[in-house]
Design a protein around this motif. Structure first.
Motif, PDB file in Angstrom:
ATOM      1  N   GLN A 181       0.831  -1.197   0.000  1.00 39.61           N
ATOM      2  CA  GLN A 181       0.000   0.000   0.000  1.00 39.61           C
ATOM      3  C   GLN A 181       0.865   1.246   0.000  1.00 39.61           C
ATOM      4  O   GLN A 181       1.865   1.340   0.715  1.00 39.61           O
ATOM      5  N   ALA A 182       0.490   2.228  -0.822  1.00 36.67           N
ATOM      6  CA  ALA A 182       1.217   3.495  -0.866  1.00 36.67           C
ATOM      7  C   ALA A 182       1.059   4.235   0.454  1.00 36.67           C
ATOM      8  O   ALA A 182      -0.006   4.200   1.078  1.00 36.67           O
ATOM      9  N   GLN A 183       2.125   4.918   0.879  1.00 35.06           N
ATOM     10  CA  GLN A 183       2.081   5.653   2.142  1.00 35.06           C
ATOM     11  C   GLN A 183       1.760   7.134   1.950  1.00 35.06           C
ATOM     12  O   GLN A 183       1.850   7.921   2.890  1.00 35.06           O
ATOM     13  N   ARG A 184       1.385   7.503   0.734  1.00 39.18           N
ATOM     14  CA  ARG A 184       0.883   8.854   0.461  1.00 39.18           C
ATOM     15  C   ARG A 184      -0.402   8.719  -0.339  1.00 39.18           C
ATOM     16  O   ARG A 184      -0.569   7.773  -1.111  1.00 39.18           O
ATOM     17  N   PRO A 185      -1.346   9.677  -0.206  1.00 42.02           N
ATOM     18  CA  PRO A 185      -2.613   9.574  -0.937  1.00 42.02           C
ATOM     19  C   PRO A 185      -2.419   9.692  -2.442  1.00 42.02           C
ATOM     20  O   PRO A 185      -1.495  10.351  -2.926  1.00 42.02           O
ATOM     21  N   SER A 186      -3.317   9.062  -3.184  1.00 45.62           N
ATOM     22  CA  SER A 186      -3.168   8.978  -4.638  1.00 45.62           C
ATOM     23  C   SER A 186      -3.264  10.339  -5.322  1.00 45.62           C
ATOM     24  O   SER A 186      -2.672  10.531  -6.387  1.00 45.62           O
ATOM     25  N   TRP A 187      -3.968  11.296  -4.726  1.00 42.77           N
ATOM     26  CA  TRP A 187      -4.109  12.600  -5.394  1.00 42.77           C
ATOM     27  C   TRP A 187      -2.744  13.287  -5.550  1.00 42.77           C
ATOM     28  O   TRP A 187      -2.582  14.134  -6.439  1.00 42.77           O
ATOM     29  N   ASN A 188      -1.778  12.925  -4.719  1.00 46.93           N
ATOM     30  CA  ASN A 188      -0.445  13.514  -4.827  1.00 46.93           C
ATOM     31  C   ASN A 188       0.192  13.281  -6.192  1.00 46.93           C
ATOM     32  O   ASN A 188       1.118  14.013  -6.582  1.00 46.93           O
ATOM     33  N   TYR A 189      -0.282  12.276  -6.915  1.00 48.83           N
ATOM     34  CA  TYR A 189       0.338  11.899  -8.189  1.00 48.83           C
ATOM     35  C   TYR A 189      -0.556  12.205  -9.391  1.00 48.83           C
ATOM     36  O   TYR A 189      -0.296  11.749 -10.490  1.00 48.83           O
ATOM     37  N   ARG A 190      -1.591  13.020  -9.158  1.00 48.04           N
ATOM     38  CA  ARG A 190      -2.467  13.470 -10.234  1.00 48.04           C
ATOM     39  C   ARG A 190      -2.422  14.987 -10.315  1.00 48.04           C
ATOM     40  O   ARG A 190      -2.845  15.675  -9.377  1.00 48.04           O
ATOM     41  N   ALA A 191      -1.906  15.510 -11.421  1.00 48.50           N
ATOM     42  CA  ALA A 191      -1.802  16.960 -11.588  1.00 48.50           C
ATOM     43  C   ALA A 191      -3.168  17.617 -11.551  1.00 48.50           C
ATOM     44  O   ALA A 191      -3.327  18.734 -11.030  1.00 48.50           O
ATOM     45  N   GLU A 192      -4.187  16.949 -12.092  1.00 49.03           N
ATOM     46  CA  GLU A 192      -5.531  17.522 -12.134  1.00 49.03           C
ATOM     47  C   GLU A 192      -6.141  17.680 -10.747  1.00 49.03           C
ATOM     48  O   GLU A 192      -7.103  18.439 -10.556  1.00 49.03           O
ATOM     49  N   ASP A 193      -5.590  16.994  -9.748  1.00 47.14           N
ATOM     50  CA  ASP A 193      -6.062  17.115  -8.371  1.00 47.14           C
ATOM     51  C   ASP A 193      -5.132  17.960  -7.502  1.00 47.14           C
ATOM     52  O   ASP A 193      -5.258  17.977  -6.272  1.00 47.14           O
TER      53      ASP A 193
END
Length: 383
Positions: A181-193
């Motif tokens: 499991q990633a230890q950071r939220p997924s929005w961190n890797y989406r420019a649109e978010d």
């Protein structure tokens, strides 16, 4: 001893940073120590008023910590009779309109960074707060970490002589989310978010360089998306559209060169997750989150390059530790206490929304530099 209650509308505390560092380790920690002593027998008692989108999460937090006030309505929270301060730890995309609403309601403002999505918006928030006459602050927590406080002590004491350069290394491996499991939220890797390494970390590097070493005058940046595909919290694969690494070169006042690597795709071979090294004519120092070690000119060894022989020197053992010489509290809590005293007593406070806007400026210029492949000047900002 008298108690003065001050209500703090806290928006975004169901998130990891807002909850752990701001609610639990700052505001609730102040309450656990009996409040914040103001002098003359008066104690300031912070009263959180939680606000967010999820009634279930807010109620669970309030019940867990014995808090009385929570709501899903920002207007209702700002209208609470105790409310004097508005704090924002939401996603950057929704931060600006909430802060505007709080300023219009006459509340003092304290916010996480970036303070807005664009420099124009960040400067507008600073201008609105100044015109409204409300106290305002932006979180610049790393300035209050033990390691950087010790590094600043060396700078202020003239230890380095003429400072030549700064090198920074930040980051760690953030798991892709498939087999671990990633230890950071997924929005961190989406420019649109609103995700991306430059948007996240260049505001930090701006205030660290400006306040510890010297003001930033130019930037050259290169970005990369090293991991193009990740898996989100629901197990769904998604394309990573934001930069997960940024490599920056900054020119500071006095001709100082700073280079800082930031990456969520690097495995750590450092003592700490972030380290800064300052080299000067009279000495060098390396600081992390808690520790700082130094080497004076007179104690510098004389290595000789010879790739045909094994290295026999233990270079790290030739450095000394900067002593604590003080007790260090949580950096977020320290800045909260300074801001609360500023609101109530009018004590000096430097880290306002204009300082926050400088971080947005450097992130904006860093992204533009990466797109255009060239060095860009960093103009002075004034309201």
């Amino acid at each position: 001893m008298s108690r003065r209650v001050i209500g703090i509308v806290m928006n975004g505390v169901t998130g990891r940073m807002g909850y752990r560092q701001h609610l639990v380790r700052s505001i609730l920690a102040i309450r656990e120590q009996g409040g914040l002593a103001l002098g003359d027998g008066e104690v300031l008692w912070p009263e959180p008023i939680l606000v967010g989108r999820s009634a279930h999460k807010l109620k669970e937090l309030a019940d867990r910590h014995g808090l009385e006030h929570w709501t899903t309505s920002l207007d209702e929270a700002l209208a609470h009779p105790l409310a004097e301060i508005y704090f924002d730890a939401q996603l950057t995309q929704v931060r600006e309109p909430a802060i505007r609403t709080a300023i219009a309601a006459g509340k003092h403002i304290y916010t996480e960074k970036p303070t807005a999505e664009s420099l124009d918006a960040a400067m507008e928030l600073a201008r609105l707060a100044r015109e409204a006459g409300v106290c305002n602050g932006a979180v610049q927590d790393k300035l209050f970490l033990p390691g950087l406080l010790k590094l600043k002590r060396l700078v202020d004491g003239g230890f380095f002589g003429r400072i030549l350069s700064v090198r920074g290394e930040f980051g760690y491996w953030v798991f892709e989310g498939d087999w671990q499991q990633a230890q950071r939220p997924s929005w961190n890797y989406r420019a649109e978010d609103g995700g991306g390494m430059i948007l996240d970390m260049f505001p930090h590097w701006r205030y660290v360089l400006d306040n510890v070493v010297a003001p930033v005058r130019s930037v050259y940046a290169h970005t990369a998306t090293h991991i193009p595909e990740r898996v989100d919290e629901r197990g769904r694969t998604y394309p990573a559209t934001a930069d997960d690494a940024a490599y920056g070169i900054f020119e500071l006042d006095g001709g100082i060169t700073a280079q800082i690597n930031s990456s969520w795709a690097v495995r750590v071979d450092r003592d700490e997750l972030v380290e800064f090294q300052i080299d000067g004519t009279e000495g060098s120092a390396v600081a992390g989150l808690r520790n700082c070690r130094f080497q004076h000119r007179a104690a510098t060894p004389k290595p000789v390059w010879n790739p045909d022989l094994p290295v026999t020197e233990s270079f790290r053992s030739q450095w000394q530790q900067v002593p604590d010489n003080a007790e260090f509290d949580n950096g977020f809590k320290v800045q909260w206490e300074l801001f609360l005293k500023h609101v109530v007593t009018g004590s000096p406070y430097h880290w306002d929304l204009l300082q926050g806007a400088k971080g947005v400026q450097l992130a904006e210029l860093g992204l533009r530099s990466a797109r255009e492949g060239r060095r860009l000047d960093v103009p002075a900002l004034e309201i």
